[in-house]
Motif scaffolding. Structure first.
Motif, PDB file in Angstrom:
ATOM      1  N   SER A  97      53.705  37.664  40.139  1.00 14.76           N
ATOM      2  CA  SER A  97      53.051  37.914  41.423  1.00 14.76           C
ATOM      3  C   SER A  97      51.775  38.712  41.198  1.00 14.76           C
ATOM      4  O   SER A  97      51.819  39.839  40.685  1.00 14.76           O
ATOM      5  N   ALA A  98      50.643  38.138  41.573  1.00 23.70           N
ATOM      6  CA  ALA A  98      49.365  38.837  41.411  1.00 23.70           C
ATOM      7  C   ALA A  98      49.287  40.059  42.318  1.00 23.70           C
ATOM      8  O   ALA A  98      48.682  41.076  41.959  1.00 23.70           O
ATOM      9  N   SER A  99      49.889  39.990  43.505  1.00 27.79           N
ATOM     10  CA  SER A  99      49.838  41.133  44.422  1.00 27.79           C
ATOM     11  C   SER A  99      50.671  42.293  43.885  1.00 27.79           C
ATOM     12  O   SER A  99      50.257  43.458  43.983  1.00 27.79           O
ATOM     13  N   GLN A 100      51.839  41.995  43.301  1.00 28.75           N
ATOM     14  CA  GLN A 100      52.643  43.059  42.693  1.00 28.75           C
ATOM     15  C   GLN A 100      51.889  43.676  41.521  1.00 28.75           C
ATOM     16  O   GLN A 100      51.878  44.901  41.349  1.00 28.75           O
ATOM     17  N   PHE A 101      51.252  42.831  40.726  1.00 27.85           N
ATOM     18  CA  PHE A 101      50.445  43.324  39.609  1.00 27.85           C
ATOM     19  C   PHE A 101      49.363  44.280  40.097  1.00 27.85           C
ATOM     20  O   PHE A 101      49.172  45.365  39.543  1.00 27.85           O
ATOM     21  N   SER A 102      48.660  43.899  41.146  1.00 31.79           N
ATOM     22  CA  SER A 102      47.569  44.735  41.652  1.00 31.79           C
ATOM     23  C   SER A 102      48.087  46.082  42.153  1.00 31.79           C
ATOM     24  O   SER A 102      47.458  47.122  41.924  1.00 31.79           O
ATOM     25  N   ARG A 103      49.236  46.078  42.814  1.00 32.94           N
ATOM     26  CA  ARG A 103      49.808  47.338  43.299  1.00 32.94           C
ATOM     27  C   ARG A 103      50.185  48.251  42.131  1.00 32.94           C
ATOM     28  O   ARG A 103      49.864  49.447  42.137  1.00 32.94           O
ATOM     29  N   GLU A 104      50.860  47.697  41.146  1.00 27.84           N
ATOM     30  CA  GLU A 104      51.312  48.518  40.021  1.00 27.84           C
ATOM     31  C   GLU A 104      50.141  48.952  39.156  1.00 27.84           C
ATOM     32  O   GLU A 104      50.147  50.056  38.593  1.00 27.84           O
ATOM     33  N   TYR A 105      49.125  48.118  39.044  1.00 21.13           N
ATOM     34  CA  TYR A 105      47.921  48.470  38.287  1.00 21.13           C
ATOM     35  C   TYR A 105      47.211  49.658  38.934  1.00 21.13           C
ATOM     36  O   TYR A 105      46.845  50.626  38.259  1.00 21.13           O
ATOM     37  N   ALA A 106      47.023  49.590  40.244  1.00 21.54           N
ATOM     38  CA  ALA A 106      46.351  50.678  40.968  1.00 21.54           C
ATOM     39  C   ALA A 106      47.157  51.967  40.897  1.00 21.54           C
ATOM     40  O   ALA A 106      46.593  53.064  40.778  1.00 21.54           O
ATOM     41  N   ARG A 107      48.484  51.849  40.957  1.00 19.02           N
ATOM     42  CA  ARG A 107      49.340  53.030  40.856  1.00 19.02           C
ATOM     43  C   ARG A 107      49.225  53.656  39.459  1.00 19.02           C
ATOM     44  O   ARG A 107      49.219  54.875  39.325  1.00 19.02           O
ATOM     45  N   LYS A 108      49.092  52.834  38.443  1.00 22.59           N
ATOM     46  CA  LYS A 108      49.019  53.315  37.069  1.00 22.59           C
ATOM     47  C   LYS A 108      47.655  53.923  36.740  1.00 22.59           C
ATOM     48  O   LYS A 108      47.558  55.015  36.179  1.00 22.59           O
ATOM     49  N   PHE A 109      46.584  53.209  37.079  1.00 20.71           N
ATOM     50  CA  PHE A 109      45.254  53.613  36.621  1.00 20.71           C
ATOM     51  C   PHE A 109      44.387  54.263  37.698  1.00 20.71           C
ATOM     52  O   PHE A 109      43.292  54.747  37.400  1.00 20.71           O
ATOM     53  N   GLY A 110      44.847  54.257  38.949  1.00 15.47           N
ATOM     54  CA  GLY A 110      44.099  54.923  40.002  1.00 15.47           C
ATOM     55  C   GLY A 110      42.990  54.096  40.612  1.00 15.47           C
ATOM     56  O   GLY A 110      42.301  54.553  41.530  1.00 15.47           O
ATOM     57  N   VAL A 111      42.786  52.884  40.113  1.00 13.46           N
ATOM     58  CA  VAL A 111      41.771  51.979  40.669  1.00 13.46           C
ATOM     59  C   VAL A 111      42.373  50.574  40.697  1.00 13.46           C
ATOM     60  O   VAL A 111      43.241  50.243  39.885  1.00 13.46           O
ATOM     61  N   PRO A 112      41.937  49.708  41.608  1.00 13.95           N
ATOM     62  CA  PRO A 112      42.442  48.327  41.622  1.00 13.95           C
ATOM     63  C   PRO A 112      41.918  47.566  40.411  1.00 13.95           C
ATOM     64  O   PRO A 112      40.863  47.902  39.853  1.00 13.95           O
ATOM     65  N   PRO A 113      42.620  46.526  39.983  1.00 17.26           N
ATOM     66  CA  PRO A 113      42.167  45.767  38.813  1.00 17.26           C
ATOM     67  C   PRO A 113      40.788  45.147  39.003  1.00 17.26           C
ATOM     68  O   PRO A 113      40.040  44.988  38.036  1.00 17.26           O
ATOM     69  N   SER A 114      40.440  44.819  40.231  1.00 19.48           N
ATOM     70  CA  SER A 114      39.110  44.229  40.470  1.00 19.48           C
ATOM     71  C   SER A 114      38.001  45.191  40.093  1.00 19.48           C
ATOM     72  O   SER A 114      36.924  44.765  39.650  1.00 19.48           O
TER      73      SER A 114
END
Length: 283
Positions: A258-275
Motif C-alpha cells: 500500500s503506497a498510502s501506508q508507506f507514506s504514513r510510515e515514512y513521514a512518521r519515521k523521517f519527519g517529512v513525506p516521501p515526496s
C-alpha cells in the motif's frame, strides 16, 4: 595515551581526510543536529569531543567525550549530536577478525547472555593507545602495510575482552544466541521485500519461534517485524534520494503493498513525506 593527544591527532588529520584508513572514519560537526536515521553495521564509535544520543528500538543511549559505543550487529538507528563541537572516531569492526581470536580468549568468552548489540563504556588507556597508534599510520603508508593488520588485531582483541565486549564474546561462538540472531539479520537484509514468517526464520537459525523472538528483541531492542520495517524505510529513502524511483515505485520495491501506508510510515519515521525527499533528491 590520553584523550587529549588522540584529539590532537584527529584534528590534524581531519583537515586532509575524513577517512585516514580504509576502516577508520573521522566525523565532525560544528553544531548540534536533528535526528538522522541510518543503518549501523558492526562499529566502534569513540567520541573525542561533544555528545551524541542514539536510539535503537526501545533503547536510548547518550554518551560523550571519552566514551565508546560498540555495535556488534547490523542495527537501524536514529541518532543526533546533542553537544558541539563534535568530533568522533569511527572504526569498522570486523566480526571475522573477532572470531579468529576465539582460541586466545575461549575460556573467558561465555559470560554474555544478557549483553545487547549496542553497549556503552568509557575507553580505557590501552584502547586509546592502540587507536592512537592506528591513526598515526595514516601518515606512514609503508608502516601501515606491516603494522596496520597487527594493530587492528590488537584493537579487536581489546574490544573483545573489554567490559562492554560481552556481545562480541558471544558472537565468537557459532552456537550462541548472538550468532543465531546475526544469521537471522543477514537473512532479513538479504530479502527485505518478502514478509517475515517468524517460525520459518527461527527454523533457519535453529531456534524455536518463541526463543527466537525473545532473543531477537533482547539483543536488538526491537522485534523482527519492526526491524524489517526500519530496513525497508531506509532503503526506500535511498531510492528516492538517488532519483531513480517514484514514491509508489520505491514503496513497492521495498515490499509495501500500500503506497498510502508507506507514506504514513515514512513521514512518521523521517519527519517529512516521501515526496519531499524525492524532490530533494532530484534537486
Amino acid at each position: 595515551m590520553h584523550l587529549e593527544r588522540l584529539i590532537e591527532q584527529a584534528q590534524g588529520l581531519i583537515t586532509r581526510s575524513l577517512r585516514p584508513m580504509d576502516d577508520l572514519l573521522l566525523f565532525q560537526r560544528s553544531a548540534p543536529s536533528s535526528f538522522e536515521a541510518a543503518l549501523y553495521e558492526p562499529v566502534l564509535c569513540l567520541i573525542l569531543q561533544g555528545r551524541k544520543q542514539v536510539s535503537i528500538g526501545e533503547q536510548t543511549l547518550s554518551f560523550g567525550a571519552g566514551e565508546c559505543l560498540l555495535v556488534s550487529h547490523d542495527l537501524p538507528v536514529s541518532s543526533r549530536v546533542t553537544k558541539a563541537p563534535y568530533l568522533a572516531l569511527v572504526l569498522e569492526v570486523d566480526v571475522a577478525t573477532i572470531r579468529k581470536l576465539y582460541d586466545e580468549v575461549a575460556e573467558s568468552a561465555l559470560d554474555s547472555e544478557r549483553a545487547r548489540a549496542a553497549e556503552l563504556h568509557r575507553a580505557d588507556p590501552g584502547l586509546l593507545d592502540a587507536l592512537g597508534r592506528y591513526l598515526a599510520l595514516a601518515d606512514a603508508p609503508a608502516d601501515a602495510k606491516v603494522l596496520g593488520p597487527l594493530i587492528s588485531k590488537e584493537i579487536h582483541y581489546r574490544l573483545l575482552v573489554a567490559p562492554f565486549g560481552g556481545m562480541l564474546r558471544s558472537l565468537i561462538r557459532h552456537d550462541s544466541n548472538a550468532s543465531a540472531i546475526a544469521r537471522a539479520i543477514g537473512n532479513i537484509r538479504g530479502d527485505i521485500r518478502s514478509p517475515i514468517v517468524i517460525p520459518e526464520l527461527a527454523r533457519q537459525v535453529g531456534m524455536s519461534a518463541s526463543s527466537f523472538h525473545k532473543h531477537f528483541k533482547t539483543i536488538t531492542s526491537t522485534t523482527p517485524l519492526q526491524y524489517q520495517k526500519e530496513l525497508r524505510l531506509l532503503e526506500a529513502r535511498r531510492l528516492l534520494r538517488t532519483g531513480g524511483a517514484s514514491v509508489t515505485t520505491a514503496a513497492f520495491d521495498v515490499g509495501y503493498e500500500s503506497a498510502s501506508q508507506f507514506s504514513r510510515e515514512y513521514a512518521r519515521k523521517f519527519g517529512v513525506p516521501p515526496s519531499q525527499d524525492l524532490a530533494n533528491g532530484a534537486a
